[in-house]
Design an enzyme around this catalytic site. Structure first.
Site, short mmCIF file in Angstrom:
data_model
loop_
_atom_site.label_atom_id
_atom_site.label_comp_id
_atom_site.label_asym_id
_atom_site.label_seq_id
_atom_site.Cartn_x
_atom_site.Cartn_y
_atom_site.Cartn_z
N GLY A 1 0.78 -1.23 0.00
CA GLY A 1 0.00 0.00 0.00
C GLY A 1 0.81 1.28 0.00
O GLY A 1 0.24 2.36 0.10
N GLU B 1 4.63 -6.08 1.48
CA GLU B 1 4.15 -6.51 0.17
C GLU B 1 3.92 -5.34 -0.79
O GLU B 1 2.79 -5.10 -1.21
CB GLU B 1 2.84 -7.28 0.35
CG GLU B 1 2.94 -8.43 1.32
CD GLU B 1 1.60 -9.11 1.59
OE1 GLU B 1 1.59 -10.35 1.65
OE2 GLU B 1 0.58 -8.40 1.71
N PRO B 2 4.95 -4.62 -1.14
CA PRO B 2 4.75 -3.50 -2.07
C PRO B 2 4.47 -4.00 -3.48
O PRO B 2 5.15 -4.91 -3.97
CB PRO B 2 6.08 -2.75 -2.02
CG PRO B 2 7.08 -3.80 -1.66
CD PRO B 2 6.36 -4.80 -0.78
N ARG C 1 2.52 -1.53 -6.14
CA ARG C 1 2.58 -0.24 -6.82
C ARG C 1 3.94 0.44 -6.64
O ARG C 1 4.50 0.98 -7.60
CB ARG C 1 1.50 0.66 -6.21
CG ARG C 1 1.35 2.01 -6.87
CD ARG C 1 0.50 2.93 -5.97
NE ARG C 1 -0.65 2.25 -5.44
CZ ARG C 1 -1.84 2.18 -6.04
NH1 ARG C 1 -2.01 2.78 -7.19
NH2 ARG C 1 -2.84 1.53 -5.49
N ARG D 1 -8.10 3.36 -13.96
CA ARG D 1 -8.00 3.92 -12.61
C ARG D 1 -8.67 5.28 -12.47
O ARG D 1 -9.25 5.59 -11.44
CB ARG D 1 -6.55 3.96 -12.14
CG ARG D 1 -5.95 2.55 -11.98
CD ARG D 1 -4.59 2.59 -11.31
NE ARG D 1 -4.64 3.09 -9.97
CZ ARG D 1 -4.29 4.32 -9.60
NH1 ARG D 1 -3.81 5.16 -10.49
NH2 ARG D 1 -4.39 4.69 -8.36
N TYR E 1 -11.56 5.22 -9.72
CA TYR E 1 -11.47 5.94 -8.45
C TYR E 1 -10.81 7.30 -8.55
O TYR E 1 -10.05 7.67 -7.66
CB TYR E 1 -10.85 5.09 -7.32
CG TYR E 1 -9.86 4.02 -7.70
CD1 TYR E 1 -10.18 2.68 -7.48
CD2 TYR E 1 -8.61 4.35 -8.23
CE1 TYR E 1 -9.28 1.70 -7.82
CE2 TYR E 1 -7.71 3.35 -8.55
CZ TYR E 1 -8.07 2.03 -8.35
OH TYR E 1 -7.17 1.05 -8.67
N CYS F 1 -16.75 4.31 -25.80
CA CYS F 1 -18.10 4.85 -25.85
C CYS F 1 -18.64 5.10 -24.45
O CYS F 1 -19.63 4.50 -24.03
CB CYS F 1 -19.01 3.90 -26.60
SG CYS F 1 -18.38 3.56 -28.24
N TYR G 1 -1.42 -1.61 -11.91
CA TYR G 1 -2.88 -1.60 -12.01
C TYR G 1 -3.39 -0.95 -13.30
O TYR G 1 -4.49 -0.41 -13.31
CB TYR G 1 -3.49 -0.92 -10.77
CG TYR G 1 -3.02 -1.57 -9.48
CD1 TYR G 1 -3.42 -2.87 -9.17
CD2 TYR G 1 -2.15 -0.92 -8.62
CE1 TYR G 1 -2.97 -3.49 -8.02
CE2 TYR G 1 -1.68 -1.53 -7.47
CZ TYR G 1 -2.09 -2.82 -7.18
OH TYR G 1 -1.64 -3.43 -6.04
C1 PLP Z 1 -3.04 -5.13 -3.17
C2 PLP Z 1 -2.28 -5.75 -2.07
C3 PLP Z 1 -0.93 -5.44 -1.91
C4 PLP Z 1 -0.20 -4.44 -2.76
O1 PLP Z 1 -0.72 -3.15 -2.66
P1 PLP Z 1 0.10 -1.94 -3.34
O2 PLP Z 1 -0.78 -0.77 -3.08
O3 PLP Z 1 0.23 -2.27 -4.77
O4 PLP Z 1 1.40 -1.88 -2.64
C5 PLP Z 1 -0.24 -6.08 -0.92
N1 PLP Z 1 -0.84 -7.01 -0.12
C6 PLP Z 1 -2.14 -7.33 -0.26
C7 PLP Z 1 -2.72 -8.35 0.62
C8 PLP Z 1 -2.90 -6.72 -1.24
O5 PLP Z 1 -4.19 -7.04 -1.36
#
Ligand code: PLP
Length: 463
Positions: A278, A320-321, A323, A360, A364, A391, A421
């Site tokens: 995130g 868990e990056p 993005r 995207r 959002y 369209c 994404y």
């Molecule tokens: C989507 C997601 C991520 C990655 O999120 P980013 O915003 O791309 O860093 C990591 N872990 C889990 C469980 C996710 O659902």
């Protein structure tokens, strides 16, 4: 949180409508390195290049629209994350941001692990040679078939998302004489946004098991009883495009509190904690993301401090990056087809892609930057909306941006920071053929995901 409407300055006083735009940059030819991939440059004639290849030539060779991915930047970002966390923690790239065989090989070579959340992502990972023990399997509704495949492949961990799944995974593993390593995903009651977080009432979503009301503690109780699974830790993912560490701080504190409760009740210290992904990136010059080493330092400090307070051994951390690794490494290249000035409003610039290659903005209200990349222009800035060819009036790529007023059909535009994404969420709306992903490095460009063709579309249509 959002950018407010700023007066565009005396030079541009001709009544611009309200919008999320700031005054135009002094020089529209300048490329803000925050939003562009690392090897992107503009030469004397004004032509932009990536990895030593000019976009005009790339457009001729690969067509438009197309995603161009800076491989050196991707690898550098992997290394920055791996180095920042060192041997004390594990970095899992979130495959859903963008996954292909080449990406899997780069991750493997740069020492990262991989998150997948579907059978399709799992098969890509395994096919490209990612060792199964370096794969984590996510998802709030994994099918039985997906769980079987993950267990049989020997994935390093499955992240359990519901009470049903605890039993399901345990049963599938036990039937095969396995003991599957698992984490339990909890919802900590924090939802983080771009520049803020809200610490109430966010149990109301589909992911995870709530800490509130003792749900997560109950999930741990059940998981510890089952032979088919080995509970190795707790997982929390609080949102996306986050800049502020405060949400992670609350999340870490609550997860550590659960670990302490588990120790008190069961005499077990779970060895791992996963704080999810995130982390935000710069889509426009307004965004100021943190460097991986800052993020690593503050996450490690938070967890260490909370564990000391709870008299727990500090668990192994994972992050868990998605993005933050792939997002900034790619841009989408488009050709301008029409330019439509609307008196007193703005000018609509239509390009040859749209919501089928980048959903995207429509989905959002994401903000993007855009630049003229096939030539230099010293024309006055003009407020534009860059739209696609679909369209839908909501088919907007860049809601508000300034481009030189002499923008014309045939010009090439690039939208930076589209590595995450965009291709992974691309669709065939209007029977669009999804664009290719071209990796560029050291003067060489190669297709890593080819352009879809009309034959591809017709092949699925068997009626
Ligand atoms: C989507 C997601 C991520 C990655 O999120 P980013 O915003 O791309 O860093 C990591 N872990 C889990 C469980 C996710 O659902």
């Amino acid at each position: 949180m959002s950018r407010s409407a700023h007066p565009a300055g005396p030079r541009h006083a001709d009544v611009y409508p309200e919008g999320h735009y700031t005054a135009p940059a002094d020089d529209l030819n300048a490329l803000d390195e925050k939003v562009w991939a690392r090897t992107v440059r503009r030469n004397e004639e004004g032509v932009v290049s990536v990895g030593g290849r000019e976009v005009t030539r790339l457009a001729e060779e690969f067509g438009t629209p197309a995603y161009f991915l800076d491989e050196a930047d991707f690898r550098a970002r992997c290394r920055a994350w791996a180095d920042a966390f060192g041997t004390e923690a594990d970095v899992f790239y979130a495959g859903k941001a963008f996954l292909s065989r080449a990406v899997v090989r780069w991750l493997k070579e740069e020492g990262l692990n991989l998150d997948v959340c579907s059978g399709g992502e799992l098969s890509t990972a395994l096919d490209a040679g990612m060792p199964a023990e370096r794969i984590a399997f996510h998802g709030n509704n994994k099918s039985t078939e997906e769980i079987v495949r993950a267990v049989e492949a020997g994935v390093g961990r499955i992240v359990l998302d519901s009470f049903q799944e605890i039993v399901r995974v345990a049963h599938i593993a036990q039937e095969r004489g396995r003991r599957q390593r698992v984490q339990i995903r909890v919802t900590v009651g924090v939802e983080a946004h771009t520049h803020e977080f809200i610490a109430t009432a966010h149990e109301d979503q589909k992911f995870g098991i709530a800490l509130a009301g003792g749900q997560a503690a109950e999930a741990v109780r059940r998981a510890l009883k089952l032979d088919g699974i080995e509970l190795i830790g707790i997982h929390s993912h609080i949102g996306s495009q986050i800049f502020d560490m405060a949400g992670f701080e609350v999340s870490a504190r609550r997860v550590v509190q659960l670990l302490a409760e588990v120790r008190d009740e069961h005499g077990v210290e779970l060895p791992e904690i996963d704080l999810g992904g995130g982390l935000g990136i710069a889509y426009t010059s307004e965004d100021d993301p943190r460097e991986p080493h800052h993020i690593a330092k503050s996450l490690t400090e938070i967890v260490t401090r909370e564990c000391e307070a709870a008299k727990l051994r500090t668990p192994r951390i994972s992050v868990e990056p998605g993005r933050a690794i792939v997002g900034p490494t790619a841009f989408t290249l488009y050709e301008v087809g029409t330019v439509k000035p609307l008196e007193g409003l703005r000018t609509y610039v239509s390009v040859d892609g749209g919501m089928s290659d980048n959903i995207r903005t429509a989905l959002y209200d994401a903000e993007y930057s855009v630049a003229l990349v096939s030539r230099r222009s010293d024309a006055e800035p003009m407020l534009v909306r860059v739209v696609g060819k679909h369209c839908e009036s909501g088919d907007i790529l860049v809601r508000d941006a300034f481009l030189p007023a002499d923008i014309a059909p045939g010009d090439l535009l690039a939208v930076p920071a589209t590595g995450a994404y965009c291709r992974s969420m691309a669709s065939n709306y209007n029977h669009a053929c999804r664009p290719p992903v071209v990796a560029v490095k050291d003067g060489a460009a190669r297709v890593i995901v080819r352009r879809e063709t009309e034959e591809d579309l017709l092949r699925l249509d068997v009626g």
